[in-house]
Scaffold this active site. Structure first.
Site, short mmCIF file in Angstrom:
data_model
loop_
_atom_site.label_atom_id
_atom_site.label_comp_id
_atom_site.label_asym_id
_atom_site.label_seq_id
_atom_site.Cartn_x
_atom_site.Cartn_y
_atom_site.Cartn_z
N ASP A 25 0.83 -1.21 0.00
CA ASP A 25 0.00 0.00 0.00
C ASP A 25 0.86 1.26 0.00
O ASP A 25 1.98 1.25 0.51
CB ASP A 25 -0.91 -0.03 1.24
CG ASP A 25 -2.06 0.95 1.13
OD1 ASP A 25 -2.32 1.47 0.02
OD2 ASP A 25 -2.71 1.21 2.16
N HIS A 42 2.76 3.36 -8.92
CA HIS A 42 2.61 1.93 -9.22
C HIS A 42 3.84 1.42 -9.98
O HIS A 42 4.28 0.29 -9.77
CB HIS A 42 1.34 1.68 -10.05
CG HIS A 42 0.07 2.04 -9.32
ND1 HIS A 42 -0.17 1.65 -8.02
CD2 HIS A 42 -1.04 2.74 -9.71
CE1 HIS A 42 -1.38 2.09 -7.65
NE2 HIS A 42 -1.90 2.76 -8.65
N LEU A 136 10.45 -21.05 -4.96
CA LEU A 136 9.55 -20.03 -4.39
C LEU A 136 8.23 -20.08 -5.15
O LEU A 136 8.21 -20.11 -6.38
CB LEU A 136 10.18 -18.64 -4.55
CG LEU A 136 9.27 -17.44 -4.26
CD1 LEU A 136 8.91 -17.37 -2.76
CD2 LEU A 136 9.93 -16.13 -4.68
C1 FPP Z 1 -2.02 0.16 -3.24
O1 FPP Z 1 -1.54 1.48 -3.27
C2 FPP Z 1 -1.47 -0.59 -4.37
C3 FPP Z 1 -2.21 -1.15 -5.35
C4 FPP Z 1 -3.68 -1.08 -5.40
C5 FPP Z 1 -1.59 -1.85 -6.48
C6 FPP Z 1 -0.33 -2.58 -6.18
C7 FPP Z 1 0.42 -2.71 -7.44
C8 FPP Z 1 1.76 -2.69 -7.57
C9 FPP Z 1 2.67 -2.66 -6.44
C10 FPP Z 1 2.40 -2.69 -8.92
C11 FPP Z 1 2.00 -3.75 -9.87
C12 FPP Z 1 2.06 -5.11 -9.30
C13 FPP Z 1 2.86 -6.11 -9.72
C14 FPP Z 1 2.73 -7.45 -9.09
C15 FPP Z 1 3.85 -5.96 -10.78
P1 FPP Z 1 -2.58 2.67 -3.44
O2 FPP Z 1 -2.69 2.97 -4.89
O3 FPP Z 1 -3.87 2.31 -2.79
O4 FPP Z 1 -1.86 3.80 -2.66
P2 FPP Z 1 -2.55 4.96 -1.78
O5 FPP Z 1 -3.29 4.28 -0.66
O6 FPP Z 1 -1.38 5.75 -1.30
O7 FPP Z 1 -3.43 5.72 -2.71
#
Ligand code: FPP
Length: 253
Positions: A25, A42, A136
């Site tokens: 997150d 992201h 893994l």
């Molecule tokens: C939460 O941060 C994150 C996500 C909803 C997406 C997670 C995706 C990645 C880490 C990248 C792509 C994944 C892979 C496996 C290559 P948020 O957007 O909710 O952040 P915020 O709470 O600060 O708005």
């Protein structure tokens, strides 16, 4: 796949968690702090995924489950969903060689059939190519939500009872576990959430019954192998009682 740092001390291997789940997150806030589009967060987050997958592989952690896209994330702006799907596809394709070389098996938990077709195809190819790998298990939670998972399991069990393949008295905790997306896996020993939020957000709710939880204030794009190692050390010092009495104290709850 490159490690971001190899100079960190490797923790004592005997007490490492077998299964780690991560709620990644804070990508959006990371980008906002830098006056950037959320997608940049992201993108940086994807690089961290690579580094943590490598760390797990090098440290000898058997299963890593990453919460990459939730059932609720479909409600985000179309452009953000599209960008996330593109990043996923890019990751699955660009890391394929590394998965094969490093004996990593890729698996998806969640509603894979809801993902765009091209993403599904690349995932299927990678899953098929890596299905015999055993160092893994990289579990990507995609269009995943615990409530959906449990609802689907209940429906499947009800259907089997209806068709006399199961009896009412067959319903046990094990039977329910065996109808979840994680059926062949042990429950997570450790769940890490970044960005300082104290909630599970529909992630592995059934499986997390006795997981150790670690909340890090770090935003996911800033998460590092060094912090991951520190969290593993913290885990090694936890007294896991599973509702029983501790070995070292007689009055613990
Ligand atoms: C939460 O941060 C994150 C996500 C909803 C997406 C997670 C995706 C990645 C880490 C990248 C792509 C994944 C892979 C496996 C290559 P948020 O957007 O909710 O952040 P915020 O709470 O600060 O708005």
């Amino acid at each position: 796949m490159k490690s971001d740092s190899k100079q960190n001390v490797t923790p004592d291997l005997k007490d490492l968690p077998a299964h780690v789940g991560i709620i990644m997150d804070g990508n959006g806030r990371w980008a906002k702090k830098r006056f950037m589009n959320r997608v940049k967060g992201h993108e940086r987050g994807s690089q961290v995924v690579r580094s943590i997958v490598t760390s797990c592989m090098e440290l000898g952690i058997g299963i890593l489950t990453l919460y990459a896209f939730s059932t609720e994330n479909w409600a985000r702006p179309k452009s953000e969903v599209k960008a996330l799907m593109m990043l996923l596809k890019k990751f699955i394709v660009s890391e394929r060689e590394a998965f094969l070389k490093n004996n990593i098996r890729v698996h998806v938990i969640g509603q894979k059939d809801k993902l765009p077709l091209d993403v599904q195809q690349e995932i299927d190819t990678t899953m098929e190519l890596t299905k015999h790998n055993n160092k893994l298990l990289l579990n990507l939670a995609l269009s995943y939500g615990s409530r959906e998972e449990i609802t689907t399991a209940v429906r499947e069990i009800a259907k089997k009872i209806n068709s006399n393949d199961l009896e009412f008295s067959d319903i046990t905790q094990d039977l329910i576990s065996n109808h979840l997306y994680t059926k062949t896996m042990p429950d997570p020993d450790l769940i890490i959430r970044t960005s300082g939020e104290y909630r599970l957000s529909n992630f592995l709710l059934w499986q997390a019954a006795y997981s150790e939880i670690y909340i890090s204030d770090t935003l996911w794009p800033d998460f590092s192998r060094a912090e991951f190692v520190e969290i593993l050390k913290n885990f090694q010092n936890r007294d896991r009682r599973f509702g029983k009495v501790s070995c070292s104290t007689s009055n613990a709850g």
